[in-house]
Write a protein that holds these residues in place. Structure first.
Motif, PDB file in Angstrom:
ATOM      1  N   ARG A   1       0.819  -1.215   0.000  1.00 33.15           N
ATOM      2  CA  ARG A   1       0.000   0.000   0.000  1.00 33.15           C
ATOM      3  C   ARG A   1       0.856   1.270   0.000  1.00 33.15           C
ATOM      4  N   GLU A   2       2.188   1.082   0.097  1.00 30.63           N
ATOM      5  CA  GLU A   2       3.133   2.198   0.225  1.00 30.63           C
ATOM      6  C   GLU A   2       2.760   3.081   1.419  1.00 30.63           C
ATOM      7  N   ASN A   3       2.335   2.415   2.481  1.00 31.21           N
ATOM      8  CA  ASN A   3       1.974   3.110   3.716  1.00 31.21           C
ATOM      9  C   ASN A   3       3.206   3.083   4.623  1.00 31.21           C
ATOM     10  N   TRP A   4       4.104   4.035   4.407  1.00 35.14           N
ATOM     11  CA  TRP A   4       5.388   4.027   5.105  1.00 35.14           C
ATOM     12  C   TRP A   4       5.239   4.379   6.584  1.00 35.14           C
ATOM     13  N   ASP A   5       4.223   5.143   6.929  1.00 35.64           N
ATOM     14  CA  ASP A   5       3.978   5.424   8.346  1.00 35.64           C
ATOM     15  C   ASP A   5       3.561   4.153   9.075  1.00 35.64           C
ATOM     16  N   ALA A   6       2.697   3.360   8.444  1.00 33.64           N
ATOM     17  CA  ALA A   6       2.285   2.095   9.049  1.00 33.64           C
ATOM     18  C   ALA A   6       3.471   1.149   9.169  1.00 33.64           C
ATOM     19  N   LEU A   7       4.345   1.158   8.166  1.00 32.12           N
ATOM     20  CA  LEU A   7       5.507   0.276   8.200  1.00 32.12           C
ATOM     21  C   LEU A   7       6.363   0.537   9.437  1.00 32.12           C
ATOM     22  N   LYS A   8       6.492   1.809   9.804  1.00 35.45           N
ATOM     23  CA  LYS A   8       7.343   2.151  10.948  1.00 35.45           C
ATOM     24  C   LYS A   8       6.685   1.860  12.288  1.00 35.45           C
ATOM     25  N   THR A   9       5.437   1.383  12.273  1.00 32.94           N
ATOM     26  CA  THR A   9       4.829   0.868  13.502  1.00 32.94           C
ATOM     27  C   THR A   9       5.046  -0.636  13.628  1.00 32.94           C
ATOM     28  N   LEU A  10       5.631  -1.244  12.590  1.00 31.36           N
ATOM     29  CA  LEU A  10       5.834  -2.692  12.552  1.00 31.36           C
ATOM     30  C   LEU A  10       7.305  -3.080  12.641  1.00 31.36           C
ATOM     31  N   VAL A  11       8.163  -2.255  12.069  1.00 26.57           N
ATOM     32  CA  VAL A  11       9.602  -2.513  12.098  1.00 26.57           C
ATOM     33  C   VAL A  11      10.301  -1.241  12.556  1.00 26.57           C
ATOM     34  N   SER A  12      11.536  -1.379  12.985  1.00 26.80           N
ATOM     35  CA  SER A  12      12.284  -0.221  13.473  1.00 26.80           C
ATOM     36  C   SER A  12      12.630   0.718  12.321  1.00 26.80           C
ATOM     37  N   GLY A  13      13.029   1.941  12.673  1.00 30.11           N
ATOM     38  CA  GLY A  13      13.213   2.979  11.675  1.00 30.11           C
ATOM     39  C   GLY A  13      14.222   2.654  10.600  1.00 30.11           C
ATOM     40  N   ASP A  14      15.420   2.186  10.984  1.00 27.73           N
ATOM     41  CA  ASP A  14      16.451   1.889   9.996  1.00 27.73           C
ATOM     42  C   ASP A  14      16.078   0.698   9.125  1.00 27.73           C
ATOM     43  N   VAL A  15      15.408  -0.300   9.709  1.00 25.91           N
ATOM     44  CA  VAL A  15      14.954  -1.440   8.912  1.00 25.91           C
ATOM     45  C   VAL A  15      13.881  -0.984   7.930  1.00 25.91           C
ATOM     46  N   ALA A  16      12.970  -0.113   8.370  1.00 22.71           N
ATOM     47  CA  ALA A  16      11.943   0.415   7.467  1.00 22.71           C
ATOM     48  C   ALA A  16      12.585   1.166   6.304  1.00 22.71           C
ATOM     49  N   ASP A  17      13.577   1.980   6.611  1.00 16.06           N
ATOM     50  CA  ASP A  17      14.267   2.724   5.544  1.00 16.06           C
ATOM     51  C   ASP A  17      14.943   1.777   4.565  1.00 16.06           C
ATOM     52  N   TRP A  18      15.547   0.708   5.089  1.00 13.61           N
ATOM     53  CA  TRP A  18      16.222  -0.253   4.222  1.00 13.61           C
ATOM     54  C   TRP A  18      15.219  -0.963   3.316  1.00 13.61           C
ATOM     55  N   ILE A  19      14.078  -1.376   3.874  1.00 10.28           N
ATOM     56  CA  ILE A  19      13.045  -2.044   3.077  1.00 10.28           C
ATOM     57  C   ILE A  19      12.604  -1.150   1.928  1.00 10.28           C
ATOM     58  N   ARG A  20      12.414   0.122   2.228  1.00 10.50           N
ATOM     59  CA  ARG A  20      11.942   1.051   1.197  1.00 10.50           C
ATOM     60  C   ARG A  20      13.015   1.306   0.152  1.00 10.50           C
ATOM     61  N   GLU A  21      14.249   1.537   0.604  1.00 12.26           N
ATOM     62  CA  GLU A  21      15.334   1.848  -0.328  1.00 12.26           C
ATOM     63  C   GLU A  21      15.675   0.662  -1.233  1.00 12.26           C
TER      64      GLU A  21
END
Length: 325
Positions: free
Chosen positions: A296-316
């Motif tokens: 869904r490209e819901n990056w705010d929701a993603l950061k409630t599930l994984v830590s910040g740096d991991v979320a950034d890595w998943i997106r990048e």
């Protein structure tokens, strides 16, 4: 630990090369006869090499696809509890091992390949150390020595624990002149159920007289060197926290002996703890939720599930973008 020639030690600014380095380290491991190897070591004090065997090795064994906030709660709560139980004077002798089983490494694992998972585990390990430092800036209480990323070809807990205990100093924690660390495996309630499922073991009274694969023979050595720290997972499949506590109590009151185990394992070597987060947090943290958020490209929701740096890595890295939830 003497550095393995395949160990990965990329600094934060070297993240773009991290996947390639782990891919090479993993290939080297697969070509060896080793059943366990540490691929990445992060020490709380980067200026100090890891010296000697830790007193306690907290083992978080998972698919890490990806590492989630639930993993973080399990690791940190175990570390903090272990440090508090042993006191300040001994609290600097524990490490966290993030362990990935790759027994199907010749097949393309999905949705994230093993080198990508190892890269996320490496980043996740840095975040764990940062959280420890934030909780205890002066290092006087939660003095975790560091976090390691390891791989194993063993599929079962008892074999993993034996491989970790037996690995040479180049691959793991073994020191001939020191006591091996007590391994504490951080698991969910569903894993506890599988460990004591009789279908994985032979009958203790098998017709051919061979009891080597009975529950007592298989798990006895495991519980001699390791403990289980079980996090409750209340849901429709596994019941309430009270139901799960009742299951463990039943094992302690003779249930284990009836299926070929020993009651003292449940009494002395298994601890059950709560999830450490709110019910809402625990309800939404899952790999499926991660994939749904990415799709869904819901990056705010993603950061409630994984830590910040991991979320950034998943997106990048574009991970899970094509994965079905």
């Amino acid at each position: 630990m003497a550095s393995s020639p395949s160990a990965v030690g990329a600094p934060k600014d070297g993240l773009p090369a991290l996947v390639a380095r782990f891919a090479q380290a993993l290939e080297n491991f697969q070509r060896s006869d080793a059943t366990f190897r540490i691929l990445s070591t992060r020490n709380r004090d980067p200026a100090k090499a890891r010296a000697g065997s830790p007193k306690t090795l907290l083992v978080l064994d998972s698919s890490f696809n990806p590492p989630t906030l639930a993993h973080k709660r399990m690791a940190l709560s175990a570390l903090f509890e272990d440090s508090d139980a042993r006191g300040v004077e001994n609290s600097g002798q524990s490490r966290i091992l993030l362990l990935l089983a790759i027994n199907n490494a010749d097949k393309a694992p999905k949705p994230a390949a093993f080198p990508q998972r190892l890269a996320m585990m490496h980043i996740f390990g840095d975040e764990l150390l940062a959280d420890v430092a934030a909780a205890d800036p002066r290092g006087e209480r939660y003095r975790c020595d560091g976090v390691d990323v390891g791989v194993t070809t063993e599929p079962y807990f008892h074999a993993k624990a034996a491989a970790v205990a037996a690995a040479s100093s180049a691959d793991g924690y073994h020191r001939p002149d020191q006591q091996p660390p007590e391994q504490v495996y951080l698991t969910g309630f569903d894993t506890l159920i599988r460990i004591f499922d009789p279908k994985y073991y032979s009958s203790p009274t098998s017709a051919d007289g061979d009891n080597s694969s009975s529950m007592a023979a298989v798990l006895g050595p495991f519980f001699a060197r390791a403990r289980l720290r079980v996090t409750t997972r209340p849901d429709a499949d596994w019941g309430s926290v009270a139901d799960q506590a009742a299951y463990l109590e039943g094992l302690r009151q003779g249930g284990l002996e009836r299926v070929g185990g020993r009651a003292e394992w449940a009494r002395d070597r298994i601890d059950m703890v709560g999830g450490g987060g709110s019910k809402q947090e625990e309800a939404v943290v899952s790999s499926t939720k991660v994939r749904e958020a990415v799709l869904r490209e819901n990056w705010d929701a993603l950061k409630t599930l994984v830590s910040g740096d991991v979320a950034d890595w998943i997106r990048e890295q574009g991970l899970y973008a094509g994965a079905s939830a």
